[in-house]
Design an enzyme around this catalytic site. Structure first.
Site, PDB file in Angstrom:
ATOM      1  N   LYS A   1       0.826  -1.214   0.000  1.00 49.10           N
ATOM      2  CA  LYS A   1       0.000   0.000   0.000  1.00 49.10           C
ATOM      3  C   LYS A   1       0.862   1.266   0.000  1.00 49.10           C
ATOM      4  O   LYS A   1       0.532   2.254  -0.661  1.00 49.10           O
ATOM      5  CB  LYS A   1      -0.930   0.006   1.208  1.00 49.10           C
ATOM      6  CG  LYS A   1      -1.807  -1.214   1.307  1.00 49.10           C
ATOM      7  CD  LYS A   1      -2.744  -1.343   0.135  1.00 49.10           C
ATOM      8  CE  LYS A   1      -3.484  -2.662   0.210  1.00 49.10           C
ATOM      9  NZ  LYS A   1      -4.661  -2.727  -0.643  1.00 49.10           N
TER      10      LYS A   1
ATOM     11  N   ASP B   1      -5.023  -7.066  -6.231  1.00 45.94           N
ATOM     12  CA  ASP B   1      -5.116  -5.937  -5.289  1.00 45.94           C
ATOM     13  C   ASP B   1      -4.628  -4.604  -5.853  1.00 45.94           C
ATOM     14  O   ASP B   1      -5.158  -3.565  -5.491  1.00 45.94           O
ATOM     15  CB  ASP B   1      -4.323  -6.268  -4.021  1.00 45.94           C
ATOM     16  CG  ASP B   1      -4.670  -5.356  -2.843  1.00 45.94           C
ATOM     17  OD1 ASP B   1      -5.874  -5.185  -2.562  1.00 45.94           O
ATOM     18  OD2 ASP B   1      -3.753  -4.797  -2.221  1.00 45.94           O
TER      19      ASP B   1
HETATM   20  N1  LIG Z   1     -21.886 -11.748  -0.767  1.00 45.08           N
HETATM   21  C1  LIG Z   1     -20.730 -11.697  -1.440  1.00 45.08           C
HETATM   22  N2  LIG Z   1     -19.573 -11.643  -0.741  1.00 45.08           N
HETATM   23  C2  LIG Z   1     -18.426 -11.587  -1.443  1.00 45.08           C
HETATM   24  C3  LIG Z   1     -18.403 -11.603  -2.876  1.00 45.08           C
HETATM   25  N3  LIG Z   1     -17.116 -11.536  -3.271  1.00 45.08           N
HETATM   26  C4  LIG Z   1     -16.364 -11.475  -2.133  1.00 45.08           C
HETATM   27  N4  LIG Z   1     -17.147 -11.525  -1.030  1.00 45.08           N
HETATM   28  C5  LIG Z   1     -16.686 -11.545   0.386  1.00 45.08           C
HETATM   29  O1  LIG Z   1     -16.009 -10.333   0.680  1.00 45.08           O
HETATM   30  C6  LIG Z   1     -14.920 -10.575   1.573  1.00 45.08           C
HETATM   31  C7  LIG Z   1     -13.648  -9.941   1.066  1.00 45.08           C
HETATM   32  O2  LIG Z   1     -13.398 -10.334  -0.246  1.00 45.08           O
HETATM   33  P1  LIG Z   1     -11.970 -10.218  -0.947  1.00 45.08           P
HETATM   34  O3  LIG Z   1     -12.148 -10.708  -2.347  1.00 45.08           O
HETATM   35  O4  LIG Z   1     -10.960 -10.928  -0.137  1.00 45.08           O
HETATM   36  O5  LIG Z   1     -11.694  -8.644  -0.833  1.00 45.08           O
HETATM   37  P2  LIG Z   1     -10.549  -7.728  -1.467  1.00 45.08           P
HETATM   38  O6  LIG Z   1     -11.287  -6.652  -2.178  1.00 45.08           O
HETATM   39  O7  LIG Z   1      -9.589  -8.537  -2.247  1.00 45.08           O
HETATM   40  O8  LIG Z   1      -9.875  -7.112  -0.147  1.00 45.08           O
HETATM   41  P3  LIG Z   1      -8.445  -6.488   0.244  1.00 45.08           P
HETATM   42  O9  LIG Z   1      -7.436  -7.578   0.174  1.00 45.08           O
HETATM   43  O10 LIG Z   1      -8.717  -6.049   1.667  1.00 45.08           O
HETATM   44  O11 LIG Z   1      -8.138  -5.313  -0.611  1.00 45.08           O
HETATM   45  C8  LIG Z   1     -14.796 -12.078   1.728  1.00 45.08           C
HETATM   46  O12 LIG Z   1     -15.329 -12.456   2.971  1.00 45.08           O
HETATM   47  C9  LIG Z   1     -15.619 -12.619   0.602  1.00 45.08           C
HETATM   48  O13 LIG Z   1     -16.157 -13.864   0.890  1.00 45.08           O
HETATM   49  C10 LIG Z   1     -19.655 -11.686  -3.577  1.00 45.08           C
HETATM   50  O14 LIG Z   1     -19.732 -11.719  -4.803  1.00 45.08           O
HETATM   51  N5  LIG Z   1     -20.790 -11.727  -2.804  1.00 45.08           N
HETATM   52  O1  LIG Z   2      -3.227  -3.608   2.983  1.00 48.11           O
HETATM   53  C1  LIG Z   2      -3.664  -4.582   3.612  1.00 48.11           C
HETATM   54  O2  LIG Z   2      -3.331  -4.824   4.766  1.00 48.11           O
HETATM   55  C2  LIG Z   2      -4.580  -5.546   2.943  1.00 48.11           C
HETATM   56  C3  LIG Z   2      -5.349  -4.946   1.864  1.00 48.11           C
HETATM   57  O3  LIG Z   2      -5.243  -5.336   0.708  1.00 48.11           O
HETATM   58  C4  LIG Z   2      -6.254  -3.835   2.169  1.00 48.11           C
HETATM   59  O4  LIG Z   2      -6.456  -3.506   3.349  1.00 48.11           O
HETATM   60  O5  LIG Z   2      -6.809  -3.271   1.197  1.00 48.11           O
HETATM   61 MN   LIG Z   3      -6.361  -4.061  -0.731  1.00 42.32          MN
END
Ligand SMILES: Nc1nc2c(ncn2[C@@H]2O[C@H](COP(=O)(O)OP(=O)(O)OP(=O)(O)O)[C@@H](O)[C@H]2O)c(=O)[nH]1
Ligand SMILES: O=C([O-])CC(=O)C(=O)O
Ligand SMILES: [Mn+2]
Length: 644
Positions: free
Chosen positions: A259, A326
């Protein structure tokens, strides 16, 4: 102080360097700023390392080379120290569990600072401090902060080493957990030092957990498995491209390539140099006709990027391959197409909610060589988290190291921390695209903005122009998640999903997007869309099944691209006040258990609620004063008029 390993000082002969390494434009025609114009304050990395060692006073300094041997040595050392727990070798080979200090589990936005010379250049969404003031404060904080510890020097590349869109940096850290995580998440290599010595601009990044092992009387103190400090600083100097992080060992605070560099510092670089650094996933989609599309999507933290990046389409004949989950760096190529790379080398993904039903690709990726942080431990030496299986095991050791039974879960005490994560190499993901490491990147066809919205925002809408798309990105609101400190569920503005990650004034980011878009070739300029998987019914249940079924929305997006290129001539969309919605029958919902009422609810655009939101958007724009681009004010006026 002793230097236990010598850095590779072997310089490549000039003839061995790619002829374009130092040129103004590279072979592919990408603009590359001359090193001499780069504002890095420390031209000589060796002098810089000596200076930081002088300040932080470690016992010794180790230069890292990114080798497998180095990684295993540090892992073994952390197992001996109790920082890592080795998982059962037959169930989860090469994998480990780290339990953080219970206070050090997420990003700390309140302690994250953008220290530009002028406050207005950080903007109202960032914490700002004057650089000179922050420098003198940090001098005090870092003085002696590594006493009794080893200081690691980690040269790393974001993006393939030497690539035209890639960037390099050096992270100094006193945490072996950070070094090993950097091995997975970036490209750690001695070759980076060669590039730096060859004159490439680089980002100096200093990290300390802030827990010296020598007290004020000079007495040695014992270490703990997860050293950290109650006081935290995540500091960025966007003008001199420097990072200083103190007091936390957690991913987003401590793996400074992620980040801090790839988003906050890189966004400032990108503004100056005409490219984009975004909080996005990147995928390649192949249709049954073997047509390929590349889609980049920005969703706020823990809102579905990793899941969409690893999508297994439920619609027959379609394939999705992963490029990144990401961060995406995008650069206009010489032919006016927008080209994108994933600057990372691994995934630092959310564990809870990841199961065979939701994300089978992630489950397969996680079968070996993973570092888990703050998940639960099973009695047979494996890991568990909420959502991995429908029912929890009868007994677990929770993320804090305490006994746990399903009754605890029912009482509201999750076994895994809601922001528990896995760290794993992208190369072992079964859906990784063969082009994922192409240094020239892939051409972007679609850009998608999303958020977590229980109401208002339709399942999918297409922007009617680049300006309208930038407006969609600028007005994302999303319910807060566990990825940062703060109240989960609260609705907040998260423009471009970059609220915590933009290294300069957010309104300038919007202007920059407008400018970059205007410079792209119109024939290949990406189409922009907005999605929302999280709309809820009156009982609070998600209406849309999500996950693999999101392929239906992806399919419509690619069909809209086909239509814009004259590949398809059928009508795919109908206008609405908020953008183009799928025409009746255009969204493939074949075989889905979704009533007509459900479908209507997913695309309902309640005028009252939208007008109220538009008013708040106006107030939000006002907080940026005259930095808000006029084009976005016009978009808001247009939206309001259409809603009325
Ligand atoms: N209901 C629902 N939940 C979802 C969906 N896609 C992802 N999630 C939920 O959202 C949460 C986070 O999803 P990630 O795909 O890990 O999120 P990210 O955007 O990659 O997050 P960061 O790593 O924090 O940037 C998880 O608990 C998933 O199960 C969807 O299509 N529907
Ligand atoms: O930065 C982190 O710790 C994990 C991440 O992808 C977010 O928070 O968006
Ligand atoms: Mn992220």
């Amino acid at each position: 102080m002793t230097f236990t390993a010598n850095p590779r000082r072997t310089r490549l002969a000039v003839a061995e360097l790619a002829p374009d390494t130092l040129a103004r434009t590279d072979a592919a025609g990408f603009p590359r700023p001359l090193a001499a114009s780069a504002p890095a304050p420390h031209r000589d990395p060796f002098a810089w390392v000596a200076e930081i060692a002088e300040l932080t006073q470690p016992d010794d300094v180790v230069w890292c080379d990114g080798s497998a041997e180095e990684k295993q040595r540090l892992i073994d050392q952390m197992v001996a120290a109790g920082t890592l727990l080795r998982l059962d070798e037959t169930k989860r080979p090469g994998s480990y569990l780290a339990r953080s200090d219970p206070s050090d589990v997420a990003r700390v936005e309140s302690r994250t600072f953008i220290c530009s010379e002028r406050e207005v250049d950080a903007g109202p969404t960032n914490n700002w401090r004057a650089p000179a003031e922050m420098r003198s404060e940090l001098d005090g904080v870092f003085a002696g902060s590594m006493k009794g510890r080893t200081m690691y020097v980690v040269p790393f590349s974001m993006g393939p080493v030497g690539g035209p869109i890639s960037q390099v940096g050096i992270e100094i850290t006193d945490s072996p957990y950070v070094v090993v995580s950097m091995h997975v998440m970036t490209r750690v290599s001695g070759e980076v030092l060669d590039l730096i010595e060859g004159g490439q601009q680089w980002v100096p990044a200093v990290h300390s957990v802030g827990a010296p092992l020598v007290d004020e009387h000079g007495e040695r103190t014992a270490d703990v498995p997860w050293p950290c400090n109650e006081t935290k600083y995540i500091v960025h100097y966007p003008q001199t491209r420097e990072i200083w992080s103190y007091g936390s060992g957690y991913g987003g605070n401590a793996l400074l390539g992620k980040k801090c560099f790839a988003l906050r510092i890189a966004s400032a670089m990108a503004r100056d140099e005409g490219w984009l650094a975004e909080h996005m996933l990147l995928i390649r989609i192949t249709s049954p006709e073997q047509r390929q599309y590349h889609l980049a999507a920005a969703f706020p933290s823990a809102c579905g990027k990793t899941n969409l990046a690893m999508l297994q389409p439920t619609v027959p004949g379609w394939t999705v391959e992963t490029i990144g989950d990401d961060i995406v760096w995008m650069r206009p190529g010489p032919d006016g197409t927008l080209r994108a790379i994933n600057p990372e080398a691994g995934f630092f993904g959310v564990a809870p909610g990841t199961g065979v039903e939701t994300n089978p690709t992630a489950i397969e990726t996680l079968t070996h060589d993973v570092i888990f942080t703050n998940v639960a431990l099973t009695d047979d030496g494996d890991v568990w988290w909420e959502g991995l299986t429908p029912e929890p095991p009868e007994h677990l050791v929770d993320w804090r190291g305490d006994d746990w039974t399903p009754a605890d879960g029912e009482a509201g005490r999750p076994a895994a921390h809601p922001n528990s994560r896995f760290t794993v190499s992208a190369a072992q993901c079964p859906s990784i695209a063969d082009v994922w490491e192409d240094p020239a990147g892939v051409p972007v066809d679609a850009i998608v903005f999303g958020g977590r919205r229980a109401s208002n925002v339709p399942l999918v809408a297409q922007a009617t122009s680049w300006e309208h798309g930038v407006f969609m990105g600028a007005t994302i609101s999303s319910e807060r998640t566990a990825a940062a400190e703060g109240a989960v569920g609260e609705l907040r503005r998260d423009p471009f999903a970059m609220l915590p990650f933009c290294g300069y004034n957010m309104a300038d980011h919007w202007s920059h997007w407008l400018e970059v878009g205007a410079g792209l070739a119109s024939a290949t300029r990406p189409k922009i869309f907005q999605v929302n998987w999280f709309r809820k019914d009156a009982d609070g249940a998600f209406i849309w099944p999500g996950f693999g079924e999101n392929s239906r929305v992806v399919k419509w997006i690619t069909e809209q691209i086909d239509r814009s290129r004259g590949v398809r001539t059928d009508a795919g969309a109908v206008p609405s006040p908020v953008g183009l919605l799928p025409a009746p029958g255009a969204l493939d919902v074949d075989g889905l258990d979704l009533s007509d009422d459900d479908l209507a609810a997913l695309f309902d655009v309640p005028a009252e609620a939208w007008l109220a939101e538009a008013e708040l958007t106006g107030e939000f724009f006002d907080t940026f004063g005259d930095r808000t681009p006029a084009a976005l004010r016009e978009q808001l006026a247009g939206l309001t008029a259409r809603l009325r």
